[in-house]
Design an enzyme around this catalytic site. Structure first.
Site, mmCIF file in Angstrom:
data_model
loop_
_atom_site.group_PDB
_atom_site.id
_atom_site.type_symbol
_atom_site.label_atom_id
_atom_site.label_comp_id
_atom_site.label_asym_id
_atom_site.label_seq_id
_atom_site.Cartn_x
_atom_site.Cartn_y
_atom_site.Cartn_z
ATOM 1 N N HIS A 126 -57.104 -55.585 25.563
ATOM 2 C CA HIS A 126 -57.076 -55.358 27.010
ATOM 3 C C HIS A 126 -56.353 -54.046 27.258
ATOM 4 O O HIS A 126 -55.225 -53.843 26.809
ATOM 5 C CB HIS A 126 -56.355 -56.493 27.737
ATOM 6 N N CYS A 127 -57.002 -53.137 27.976
ATOM 7 C CA CYS A 127 -56.446 -51.804 28.219
ATOM 8 C C CYS A 127 -55.844 -51.730 29.621
ATOM 9 O O CYS A 127 -56.558 -51.888 30.617
ATOM 10 C CB CYS A 127 -57.533 -50.747 28.058
ATOM 11 N N VAL A 128 -54.550 -51.468 29.688
ATOM 12 C CA VAL A 128 -53.874 -51.398 30.981
ATOM 13 C C VAL A 128 -54.351 -50.200 31.802
ATOM 14 O O VAL A 128 -54.348 -50.233 33.040
ATOM 15 C CB VAL A 128 -52.335 -51.339 30.769
#
Length: 291
Positions: A126-128
């Site tokens: 998951h990429c912030v």
């Protein structure tokens, strides 16, 4: 069967993601304008005019690829939402499992994301900074976004280094503090001059270069070896092929065009649901079931 390649809701779900996305969307065009409007004219003032135009075109090309791939990473749907799953787990297809949260049969290499609230096909992480997961269908955009961000920040850092130090002169503790904490110096009112604003952009590109360098190095390793971060940590390589095939798994059949044109279609060899296994071991199969 896939219904649409695009996400219906691309607004991040958590505040940390929203802050990171807003910061990135603001800083990318701001740095571009700073370089084109401030640094280039001064850096190339004694050079032939064509050289300035060339760098303007080069900078614009980099911006198009940075933003194009970033938008692709954010907008392309890579979850199981629009994918028709089989009614029961296929025979002789190790790695399939039932996700209790999604209440669905989920294919190998997929994992549930509790922020995105769905299972992601071949989930990487998951990429912030995108507010969404990197997975099978948007991994291409993510790694090319990192690639052009690295090129751009390296390019900008070199120019900004010469530009900023030509303004502030000698190295002193005061100047080092202005570079290390540029935003604090401006916000607290110690120095709100244009020079300090220039130093802020200089610091942003330096920090961005260091951060992206680490991410890009990690992602290149994963792509070449044909694994995800979780698979690498668990030493699962049952889906890895040769290096070129692994690259095509991410960039698609038209990888040689996708590297330069973010908007071109480049069909992936697999659909993210059914995977061929190439290196088989009992331990690898047992580990893969937890995905």
């Amino acid at each position: 069967m896939d219904k649409s390649p695009w996400r219906k809701n691309f607004i991040p779900r958590v505040m940390s993601d929203i802050g990171a996305v807003v910061f990135l969307f603001a800083m990318i065009p701001a740095v571009y304008i700073f370089e084109i409007g401030v640094v280039f004219p001064i850096f190339f003032k004694d050079s032939p005019s064509w050289l300035l135009y060339f760098h303007n075109v080069l900078g614009t090309f980099a911006l198009i690829n940075v933003l194009g791939n970033y938008i692709g990473c954010v907008m392309v749907e890579t979850s199981i939402r629009n994918v028709m799953m089989p009614a029961q787990i296929p025979e002789n297809n190790a790695g399939w499992f039932v996700c209790a949260s999604c209440e669905s049969i989920v294919p190998p290499r997929s994992r549930h994301c509790y922020i995105c609230r769905t299972c992601i096909l071949k989930k990487e992480h998951h990429c912030v900074f995108t507010g969404y997961c990197v997975g099978h269908k948007n991994h291409r955009y993510f790694i090319l976004f990192l690639t052009y961000m690295w090129i751009s920040t390296l390019y900008a850092s070199y120019l900004n280094h010469h530009f900023v130090w030509s303004l502030i002169g000698e190295v002193t503790w005061k100047h080092l503090i202005r570079i290390i904490m540029p935003a604090a110096v401006i916000v607290l009112g110690f120095d709100a001059s244009l020079t300090q604003v220039y130093i802020f952009f200089y610091s942003v590109t330096i920090v961005g270069l260091m951060f992206v360098s680490v991410l890009l190095y990690q992602q290149i390793q994963l792509v070449i070896t044909g694994v995800t971060t979780r698979e690498k940590s668990m030493k699962v390589r049952i889906y890895s092929r040769n290096k070129m095939e692994n690259v095509k798994e991410v960039l698609g059949e038209k990888w040689y065009l996708a590297m330069f044109i973010p908007f071109i279609e480049s069909k992936l060899p697999r659909d993210g649901v059914f995977w061929d296994r190439w290196i088989i071991s009992d331990k690898a199969l047992d580990d893969n079931k937890s995905f």
